[in-house]
Design an enzyme around this catalytic site. Structure first.
Site, PDB file in Angstrom:
ATOM      1  N   GLY A 187       0.814  -1.198   0.000  1.00 27.35           N
ATOM      2  CA  GLY A 187       0.000   0.000   0.000  1.00 27.35           C
ATOM      3  C   GLY A 187       0.850   1.251   0.000  1.00 27.35           C
ATOM      4  O   GLY A 187       2.076   1.184   0.129  1.00 27.35           O
ATOM      5  N   THR A 223      -2.193  -3.171   7.196  1.00 29.49           N
ATOM      6  CA  THR A 223      -1.638  -2.352   6.114  1.00 29.49           C
ATOM      7  C   THR A 223      -2.373  -1.021   6.050  1.00 29.49           C
ATOM      8  O   THR A 223      -1.766   0.044   5.930  1.00 29.49           O
ATOM      9  CB  THR A 223      -1.730  -3.091   4.769  1.00 29.49           C
ATOM     10  OG1 THR A 223      -0.891  -4.247   4.811  1.00 29.49           O
ATOM     11  CG2 THR A 223      -1.282  -2.194   3.615  1.00 29.49           C
ATOM     12  N   GLU A 227      -0.921   2.756   6.656  1.00 30.35           N
ATOM     13  CA  GLU A 227      -1.024   3.773   5.606  1.00 30.35           C
ATOM     14  C   GLU A 227      -1.896   4.955   6.036  1.00 30.35           C
ATOM     15  O   GLU A 227      -1.589   6.112   5.700  1.00 30.35           O
ATOM     16  CB  GLU A 227      -1.559   3.155   4.318  1.00 30.35           C
ATOM     17  CG  GLU A 227      -0.708   2.034   3.733  1.00 30.35           C
ATOM     18  CD  GLU A 227       0.716   2.445   3.422  1.00 30.35           C
ATOM     19  OE1 GLU A 227       1.011   3.663   3.362  1.00 30.35           O
ATOM     20  OE2 GLU A 227       1.565   1.557   3.255  1.00 30.35           O
ATOM     21  N   HIS A 230       0.199   7.276   7.870  1.00 29.57           N
ATOM     22  CA  HIS A 230       0.909   8.213   6.988  1.00 29.57           C
ATOM     23  C   HIS A 230      -0.004   9.354   6.556  1.00 29.57           C
ATOM     24  O   HIS A 230       0.398  10.521   6.544  1.00 29.57           O
ATOM     25  CB  HIS A 230       1.413   7.488   5.730  1.00 29.57           C
ATOM     26  CG  HIS A 230       2.623   6.641   5.937  1.00 29.57           C
ATOM     27  ND1 HIS A 230       3.721   7.076   6.635  1.00 29.57           N
ATOM     28  CD2 HIS A 230       2.912   5.379   5.497  1.00 29.57           C
ATOM     29  CE1 HIS A 230       4.652   6.116   6.626  1.00 29.57           C
ATOM     30  NE2 HIS A 230       4.173   5.090   5.957  1.00 29.57           N
ATOM     31  N   HIS A 236       7.555   6.790   9.016  1.00 29.61           N
ATOM     32  CA  HIS A 236       8.067   5.497   9.439  1.00 29.61           C
ATOM     33  C   HIS A 236       8.889   5.678  10.707  1.00 29.61           C
ATOM     34  O   HIS A 236       9.603   6.670  10.856  1.00 29.61           O
ATOM     35  CB  HIS A 236       8.932   4.867   8.343  1.00 29.61           C
ATOM     36  CG  HIS A 236       8.132   4.376   7.186  1.00 29.61           C
ATOM     37  ND1 HIS A 236       8.519   4.566   5.874  1.00 29.61           N
ATOM     38  CD2 HIS A 236       6.963   3.674   7.131  1.00 29.61           C
ATOM     39  CE1 HIS A 236       7.623   4.023   5.062  1.00 29.61           C
ATOM     40  NE2 HIS A 236       6.668   3.480   5.807  1.00 29.61           N
ATOM     41  N   TRP A 238      11.562   4.471  11.828  1.00 32.66           N
ATOM     42  CA  TRP A 238      13.019   4.578  11.719  1.00 32.66           C
ATOM     43  C   TRP A 238      13.451   5.815  10.928  1.00 32.66           C
ATOM     44  O   TRP A 238      14.629   6.024  10.674  1.00 32.66           O
ATOM     45  CB  TRP A 238      13.611   3.307  11.110  1.00 32.66           C
ATOM     46  CG  TRP A 238      13.295   3.098   9.668  1.00 32.66           C
ATOM     47  CD1 TRP A 238      14.098   3.375   8.594  1.00 32.66           C
ATOM     48  CD2 TRP A 238      12.085   2.567   9.109  1.00 32.66           C
ATOM     49  NE1 TRP A 238      13.468   3.059   7.416  1.00 32.66           N
ATOM     50  CE2 TRP A 238      12.229   2.551   7.709  1.00 32.66           C
ATOM     51  CE3 TRP A 238      10.895   2.082   9.662  1.00 32.66           C
ATOM     52  CZ2 TRP A 238      11.225   2.096   6.857  1.00 32.66           C
ATOM     53  CZ3 TRP A 238       9.896   1.618   8.816  1.00 32.66           C
ATOM     54  CH2 TRP A 238      10.069   1.630   7.433  1.00 32.66           C
ATOM     55  N   VAL A 248       8.778  12.349  16.216  1.00 24.88           N
ATOM     56  CA  VAL A 248       7.965  12.116  17.408  1.00 24.88           C
ATOM     57  C   VAL A 248       8.915  11.879  18.575  1.00 24.88           C
ATOM     58  O   VAL A 248       9.854  11.101  18.460  1.00 24.88           O
ATOM     59  CB  VAL A 248       7.024  10.904  17.227  1.00 24.88           C
ATOM     60  CG1 VAL A 248       6.255  10.615  18.510  1.00 24.88           C
ATOM     61  CG2 VAL A 248       6.061  11.143  16.074  1.00 24.88           C
ATOM     62  N   ASP A 287       1.514  -8.072  10.264  1.00 24.61           N
ATOM     63  CA  ASP A 287       0.309  -7.535  10.890  1.00 24.61           C
ATOM     64  C   ASP A 287       0.195  -7.931  12.363  1.00 24.61           C
ATOM     65  O   ASP A 287      -0.161  -7.109  13.208  1.00 24.61           O
ATOM     66  CB  ASP A 287      -0.938  -8.022  10.143  1.00 24.61           C
ATOM     67  CG  ASP A 287      -1.242  -7.177   8.912  1.00 24.61           C
ATOM     68  OD1 ASP A 287      -0.342  -6.442   8.458  1.00 24.61           O
ATOM     69  OD2 ASP A 287      -2.373  -7.262   8.398  1.00 24.61           O
TER      70      ASP A 287
END
Length: 316
Positions: A187, A223, A227, A230, A236, A238, A248, A287
């Site tokens: 995705g 997933t 997404e 985002h 992400h 890392w 963050v 997941d």
């Protein structure tokens, strides 16, 4: 503490870092071995096409940090209407209404700390695990038969003139596209600040929801959780580079993306970060290996819905 503010110049550098997107195959119908999210790659292409996007993203970052620092966050819950656009060539791609609803149910559970694995968060992170407090309501399902075997990541599925479906009222509704993406990509999403003509989230139909064609180990609807994170301005974990920042403050710095279901504790070699938060939704685990947002991520999400924020239309 991570540095949260970025300038317009450093934004372009930070957001141009490459992800590790290794997958098992580039065939459209292959089941991938490792999670592949194309959000960052799509964003980099958007930056190339629109140099002003880096400036808009920096303005959003400044706005977000100001809202977080002054605690001027959304009061109460945000309810987000969802439009699902299904593009199919095969019967398997034409996912059922029940499968679509199961995805909405997963989003509601994950964003409201109602997921059954929420209590599996280790004690080390229990003080920062968060109930984001955003709900999702399925408003409409659009379906369209196509001749395409895969759509790629250039937003063709979002454009009626290219055989896809234009988004419906993207400033006030979350558009999800279910289709075969190809290239081992599960995705991708568009960050706040991009064009409304392509705003929303794309999920490969094999990984949409809980039932039907859901493919292990991406069969629990996470997933979409990743997404939509985002879409709500989360990076992400890392930071898309070795020991990078996700902007963050309460998420540990990660060496890189994690895959599968890492045994806890999973140690980092990044400075000042002994244990990684591999169970965070914004990592790349399977997941069943992701089941929490942090308080800092919640604050970052909430900021975009405040008055003047890039998704304020959803809070009206």
């Amino acid at each position: 503490m991570k540095k949260l503010f970025i300038t317009a110049v450093t934004a372009l550098v930070l957001f141009s870092c490459q992800n590790d997107q290794t997958t098992s195959s580039s065939e459209p119908d292959a089941v991938v071995a490792r999670r592949g999210c194309a959000t960052q790659e799509v964003f980099e292409e958007q930056l190339k096409a629109d140099p002003m996007l880096a400036i808009r993203m920096n303005e959003i970052e400044t706005f977000t940090n100001n809202r977080i620092l002054t605690n001027r966050l959304v009061n109460g819950k945000i309810e987000i209407p969802v439009i699902v656009n299904v593009l199919y060539k095969t019967a398997a791609e034409n996912i059922s209404d029940s499968q679509i609803q199961s995805q909405i149910d997963v989003l509601n559970a994950d964003f409201n700390a109602l997921n059954s694995d929420y209590n599996s968060v280790p004690a080390l992170f229990s003080g920062v695990k968060a109930n984001v407090g955003i709900t999702f309501v399925l408003e409409k399902i659009n379906r369209k038969s196509t001749t395409k075997t895969s759509w790629g990541t250039r937003d063709a599925m979002k454009k009626t003139k290219q055989g896809g479906l234009d988004p419906t009222s993207p400033t006030t509704k979350l558009n999800l596209w279910a289709c075969t993406i190809g290239g081992g990509i599960l995705g991708y999403a568009q960050f706040p600040g991009g064009s409304s003509a392509t705003d929303g989230v794309v999920i490969d139909s094999k990984y949409f929801g809980l039932s039907g064609s859901g493919s292990y180990p991406y069969n629990l609807g996470r997933t979409a959780t990743h997404e939509v994170g985002h879409w709500m301005n989360l990076r992400h974990i890392w930071g898309d580079t070795t020991c990078g920042s996700d902007l963050v403050s309460d998420t540990p710095t990660h060496n890189e993306a994690n895959y599968g279901v890492p045994a806890y504790p999973h140690y980092s070699t990044c400075s000042g970060t002994p244990v990684e938060m591999t169970m965070n939704y914004m990592d790349y685990t399977d997941d069943r290996g992701m089941y929490m947002f942090s308080v800092g991520q919640k604050s970052r999400i909430a900021a975009i819905f405040t008055s003047g924020g890039p998704r304020a239309g959803f809070a009206q």
